[in-house]
Structures are given as C-alpha cells and as structure tokens.
Design an enzyme around this catalytic site. Structure first.
Site, mmCIF file in Angstrom:
data_model
loop_
_atom_site.group_PDB
_atom_site.id
_atom_site.type_symbol
_atom_site.label_atom_id
_atom_site.label_comp_id
_atom_site.label_asym_id
_atom_site.label_seq_id
_atom_site.Cartn_x
_atom_site.Cartn_y
_atom_site.Cartn_z
ATOM 1 N N GLY A 233 0.803 -1.215 0.000
ATOM 2 C CA GLY A 233 0.000 0.000 0.000
ATOM 3 C C GLY A 233 0.839 1.269 0.000
ATOM 4 C CG HIS A 234 -1.297 5.041 0.094
ATOM 5 N ND1 HIS A 234 -2.313 5.851 -0.329
ATOM 6 C CD2 HIS A 234 -1.672 4.585 1.300
ATOM 7 C CE1 HIS A 234 -3.252 5.890 0.600
ATOM 8 N NE2 HIS A 234 -2.880 5.126 1.592
ATOM 9 C CG ASN A 235 2.557 7.495 1.959
ATOM 10 O OD1 ASN A 235 1.467 7.674 1.441
ATOM 11 N ND2 ASN A 235 3.559 8.348 1.813
#
Length: 333
Positions: A233-235
């Site tokens: 997922g993002h970050n």
C-alpha cells in the site's frame, strides 16, 4: 518548483499566521518534511509535536498555537474536504504522450529495449538495462544500471528504480494508492502525489503491485525480495533484506524493519511499525506494532509456539463442547 503560501491559503480559504511572503517547494509528511516544504497537522498526534517537524510552514486547524518560529496556515475546512484540494494543487502535470520513445528520454548505449515499449519524457535508463516487450515506463522515471524489466511491467511517472533491480512480468510500480474520502456521501478520490523508490538489488515478483505514496514516497530498501501476487500500500516503508511470500499484503503507511520474513497469505494492517529480525508464519494477521527479534504466527499474531498450541487446542473444541454440555445436563438433574 516553488509555491507561494499566500496562494495556498487562498485555495484553502485560510488565514496565515506568520510570514505571508514565504514560498515552499512541495508538500511532505509531517516527520519527513524539510525546512522549505509544507506539511499539515490535522490531529492531536501531530499538534502536540509541532516543534518536531523541520517544516517552517504547517497547515493547522483553528486552535491556539505555540509561537515556536513556525508560520501557520490556519484553516476551518474539514480535513476530508481539504485533502483533495491540497493534493490536486501539488500534483505534477504529466506531458502528453507523443512517441513510443520520447525525444527527451536518456537511454544508455548499452541498454536493450524490446519491441512495443513506451518510454516517457525525461526518463533516464542506465547501463546494461534490459527491457522486454510491452513495457510502459512513464515520465520522469529513472532506472539504474543492470536492471531487468520483464514483459508487461508498468512503472508509473516519477518513480525511481535502483541498480540491479528485477521486475518480473506484470508488476506494477507506482499505481495510485487506495485513497478516498466521503464528501456529501460520495467517495471522492484523493490524488496520490508521491512516488515509489526501489533501492538497489530489489526484486518484485510477477503481478505484484507497489502503490505510490499519497504524500511522500513508498520505499522498498536494498535486497528486499517480493514474491508474486503481493500488494504494497501507499507510503509503506520496507527495510533491507526483506522477504515476503505470495498473496500477502501490507496496508498503507506501515513501516517494516530490516531482516523481516513474511510467509504467504499474511495480512498486515496500516499505520503500524514492525521491528527488525521478525519472522511471521503463513496465513497470519498483524494488526498492531511488533517489537524486534520475534517469530510469530496466528491471527492476531502471538509467539509461534503459542500459536501452534492454540491451533492444536482448536481441534479439540468440538469434543470439549460435547463434554461441557453433558456435564451441564448432569448438573441439572
């Protein structure tokens, strides 16, 4: 590129407390922001730590604020309405696709490019890179020396691929993270303006996806190896020498330490920290922080030996329930 904070304050219908003439060069997460970048503090976790960010300009709600040499953009706008506006403002414009290999791309003479490959504007491809057919390399991507990009891979705009990286067929690097907010009852997209950074000697398996950061970057560090069919997922930030088996996933903004091994079909929640030297058995679930030097299993995870005892005990439950019911009937007599 630089942005006037007076313009940003106007966009957000906000008031500036401090130096109205400042400019910033971008938007960054609270703890990663540099002095000349803008950040925001929307909840108490950050509002109590305003002196811990290097950013000189911070977007904050309309509350009493400490005088610590910061400039504040004070907003009354709800975060769910503010974030889509802010991220759309900072999103970089992408140039129109014009040719299979754009004129501004810089490709080393020793690189091998297969047929039906798109290479975007201002892409940089290093020495001895091999790119197989049907690959898409979007604008501003850099690919380090000796990397191999197999067929049907997509690397989205502005991502960084290190040296000796291997991307197996169908991998997607830099797709938008899963970012939406409810506005007036509807799911509204939050632009994802970060990148993906794959450091040297990383390998990404077939049909594995690594999402770009919402603000800031998704980072996979040196010698990490991901199997097929994985979702990052993002970050997310993944440490060095990481191993993850197929059909596992990590939700957004989780940090994983060095020398971590994750079995197949493991689910890892978002916004948590996993320490160094961790091993997690297949089909486990991690929902909270994990300290260093552990071997874990189960859902939620516990020390592996304890998890095995729990699994063994579960097999005995039907018989135990029968015995309990029998005892209850005898006590009623």
């Amino acid at each position: 590129m630089s942005y006037k904070i007076s313009e940003i304050a106007g966009l957000l219908e906000s008031e500036i407390k401090g130096d109205k003439n400042l400019v910033v060069r971008g938007l960054s997460p609270f703890f990663q922001a540099k002095e000349d970048e803008l950040t925001f503090a929307a909840d108490e976790k950050f509002l109590h730590k305003l002196n811990e960010t290097k950013a000189k300009v911070i977007i904050v709600p309309d509350i009493p604020l400490p005088e610590i040499g910061k400039t504040y953009i004070v907003t009354k706008m709800e975060p769910r309405k503010l974030m889509p506006k802010l991220l759309a403002y900072f999103k970089k414009e992408v140039k129109k696709m014009e040719k299979p290999i754009e004129d501004s791309a810089v490709i080393a003479a020793t690189a091998e490019i297969g047929p039906h490959v798109y290479i975007g504007h201002e892409v940089k491809i290093g020495e001895n890179v091999k790119i197989y057919p049907n690959v898409t390399i979007c604008e501003g991507v850099t690919i380090g020396d000796d990397s191999i990009i197999y067929s049907n891979v997509t690397v989205r705009e502005f991502c960084e691929i290190g040296k000796r990286v291997v991307l197996q067929p169908g991998a997607v690097i830099g797709a938008d993270g899963f970012g939406f907010v409810k506005v007036n009852g509807n799911n509204m997209k939050i632009e994802q303006i970060g990148r993906v950074i794959l450091e040297d000697d990383v390998e990404i398996g077939a049909n594995t996806t690594v999402d770009r950061g919402a603000i800031g970057d998704t980072v996979i560090k040196k010698f990490a190896k991901l199997d097929n069919l994985i979702q990052i997922g993002h970050n997310v930030i993944i440490g060095e020498n990481f191993l993850m088996a197929s059909q596992s996933g990590i939700a957004g903004s989780t940090e994983v330490g060095n020398n971590v091994t994750i079995g197949g079909q493991v689910g890892i929640g978002g916004h948590i920290k996993i320490g160094n030297n961790i091993m997690v058995a297949a089909k486990s679930g991690i929902t909270g922080n994990v300290k260093d030097n552990q071997v874990l299993g189960g859902h939620p995870v516990v020390p592996l030996q304890e998890s095995l005892k729990i699994q063994a005990g579960m097999k005995k439950l039907p018989e135990l329930l029968k015995r309990v019911k029998k005892l209850e009937q005898e006590l009623k007599k």
